[in-house]
Design an enzyme around this catalytic site. Structure first.
Site, PDB file in Angstrom:
ATOM      1  CG  ASP A 127       0.093  -0.472   2.284  1.00  0.00           C
ATOM      2  OD1 ASP A 127       0.626  -0.035   2.972  1.00  0.00           O
ATOM      3  OD2 ASP A 127      -0.803   0.335   3.650  1.00  0.00           O
ATOM      4  CD  GLU A 134       3.971   0.516   6.645  1.00  0.00           C
ATOM      5  OE1 GLU A 134       5.260   0.470   7.944  1.00  0.00           O
ATOM      6  OE2 GLU A 134       3.979   0.894   6.179  1.00  0.00           O
ATOM      7  CG  ASP A 175       7.038   4.266   2.356  1.00  0.00           C
ATOM      8  OD1 ASP A 175       7.145   3.257   2.696  1.00  0.00           O
ATOM      9  OD2 ASP A 175       6.299   5.359   2.810  1.00  0.00           O
TER      10      ASP A 175
HETATM   11 ZN   LIG Z   1       6.345   2.784   3.732  1.00  0.00          ZN
END
Ligand SMILES: [Zn+2]
Length: 385
Positions: A76, A138, A106
Site C-alpha cells: 500500500d 502497513e 515507499d
Molecule cells: Zn513504508
C-alpha cells in the site's frame, strides 16, 4: 546486473501504475506479483483479509526448510490528495536518474528489485529458501503485517532473517521505537454549570487522565535502558488532542483524547497500559459512577505497532553488514513491520533503497543508483544461499 536493473525499472513502472492507496483494494497488484513469481517457479500463497478485499502474498523459492531469508515490503501507499505533483503520481516518470511516482521509494522500489531477482534466486538458491512477503495496510497500522505473521505461525513457517526494505538509503537499521496510538472516550452526564455536583464532567475526568499520562511520562524516563541508543532514550508519550464539551455553562458530557506512546521496549507499553487500567478502574470510574452509574471511559486502539528492539545478537544485521560491506548500523525514528518479524523469532533489519525524506511527499522518487545498490546487495545474497 544490467538486465536486473532494466527489469526492476520496468517492474517498478508497472507497480506504481496500481494505485494501491491503503483505503482501496490491493488485489490486482498482488495477483500481478503472484503471476510473476509463479512464472519463476516460486511457491506462492495468498492470504486474504476477512472480507476478501485485500491480501498478503507470501512466496518461496528454494528448499522447503526453516531458516530462510524474507524480503518484506508493503504493497500500500499513502494518498496523493491535496498534494501538488509535477506529473501524474500513478505513472512512473524518469528524469536525470530519478524515478518518480507514488510508492517509488515507499516501498515499491524494493519490491520491484526483490521480484526482478527471482530468476537468479531460482537458478542459484540451494541451501536456504528465500521468501517474499508483501503485505497490505502497513500505512494504516501494519494490519496486513500482523495478519501475515499469524498466517506464518499457523503454517509453521519460521524464517531466520527478515530484511524490510523501507527506504533507508540502503543503510542498515537495527532498531526503531514502536508506535502505539489510542483514542480515549469519556462519557459523563450533562447538567447546568451552576450545579457541577449533579453532573459528571467528562472534560474534567479527561484532564485527570492527561495528568496521569504526564506522571507516567516522567516515570518512563527513569525506566530507559542504560544501553538505549534512541533519541530520546526513553519511551515517550504525547497528548495529541483533547476536545469536549459545548459551552461555558454546560457540564461537559463527552470528551475525547487522542494520545500516543513510542515504546523503546515492550515492557514499557505494558507498564503504561496496566497503570492506566488500574487508575481508571480504581479511581476515575468509581468517582464518576457515584453520580451516574452509566458513566464510562473507553480506550480505542488505533494502532499498536511494535518497535524493533536493537539486540546484541542479530543475524539479519550481521548478514546485511557482510553483504553491503557497511561497518555500522543505525536507528530510525519511524515505525516498520520489522518488529512483527522480531516477535515471530526472526531476526530483522530495515534496509532499502531511497530516502524516507521523499516518502509520503509529492514528487516522491527513488534514485536509479539506489536501486543498483539494492540489486548489488541481493546479488551477493544469492551467492550466500
Ligand atoms: Zn513504508
Amino acid at each position: 546486473m544490467k538486465t536486473q536493473l532494466s527489469d526492476t525499472v520496468a517492474l517498478l513502472g508497472d507497480l506504481i501504475a496500481f494505485p494501491t492507496v491503503s483505503e482501496v483494494s490491493n488485489l490486482d497488484m498482488i495477483a500481478y506479483l503472484a503471476h510473476r513469481l509463479e512464472n519463476e517457479g516460486a511457491r506462492v500463497e495468498i492470504f486474504h483479509d476477512e472480507i476478501g478485499h485485500k491480501a498478503n502474498l507470501f512466496a518461496t523459492i528454494g528448499p522447503d526448510t526453516d531458516g530462510g531469508i524474507v524480503l518484506s515490503g508493503h504493497s500500500d501507499v499513502v494518498p496523493v490528495d491535496e498534494q501538488d505533483w509535477a506529473s501524474y503520481p500513478f505513472e512512473m516518470t524518469e528524469h536525470q536518474g530519478l524515478l518518480y511516482g507514488r510508492g517509488a521509494c515507499d516501498m515499491k522500489g524494493f519490491i520491484a528489485a526483490a521480484v526482478a531477482m527471482a530468476p537468479y534466486f531460482r537458478e542459484k538458491v540451494r541451501d536456504r529458501p528465500v521468501h517474499f512477503a508483501f503485505t497490505y495496510d502497513e500505512e494504516v497500522g501494519c494490519l496486513g503485517g500482523q495478519a501475515l505473521v499469524e498466517s506464518l505461525k499457523e503454517h509453521g513457517i519460521r524464517p531466520g532473517v527478515a530484511i524490510i526494505g523501507e527506504p533507508t538509503m540502503m543503510r542498515i537499521i537495527e532498531g526503531h521505537k514502536g508506535c502505539y496510538e489510542y483514542t480515549t472516550h469519556f462519557h459523563g452526564l450533562a447538567g447546568h454549570g451552576s450545579s457541577p455536583d449533579r453532573g459528571v464532567n467528562a472534560v474534567e475526568y479527561a484532564v485527570r487522565y492527561v495528568n496521569r499520562l504526564l506522571e507516567l511520562k516522567d516515570r518512563l524516563r527513569a525506566r530507559a535502558p542504560s544501553s538505549s541508543r534512541f533519541d530520546p532514550p526513553w519511551t515517550t508519550i504525547n497528548t495529541g488532542s483533547l476536545s469536549g464539551g459545548v459551552a461555558h455553562n454546560v457540564i461537559a458530557s463527552i470528551a475525547t483524547l487522542e494520545w500516543e506512546m513510542r515504546p523503546v521496549q515492550k515492557s514499557d507499553a505494558d507498564f503504561v497500559k496496566s497503570d492506566l487500567a488500574a487508575y481508571v478502574a480504581e479511581t476515575l470510574l468509581p468517582a464518576m459512577r457515584q453520580v451516574d452509574a452509566r458513566a464510562r471511559i473507553e480506550t480505542e486502539t488505533i494502532a499498536e505497532v511494535d518497535g524493533l528492539e536493537p539486540m546484541d545478537d542479530n543475524a539479519a544485521r550481521d548478514l546485511c553488514m557482510e553483504l553491503t560491506g557497511a561497518n555500522g548500523c543505525g536507528l530510525v525514528p519511524f515505525g516498520t513491520e520489522a518488529g512483527l518479524f522480531q516477535k515471530l523469532g526472526t531476526s530483522a533489519v530495515v534496509c532499502g533503497p531511497g530516502s524516507i525524506a521523499q516518502a509520503h511527499k509529492p514528487d516522491e522518487f527513488v534514485a536509479v543508483d539506489q536501486i543498483e545498490a539494492c540489486l548489488a546487495m541481493l546479488t551477493k545474497l544469492t551467492r550466500k544461499l
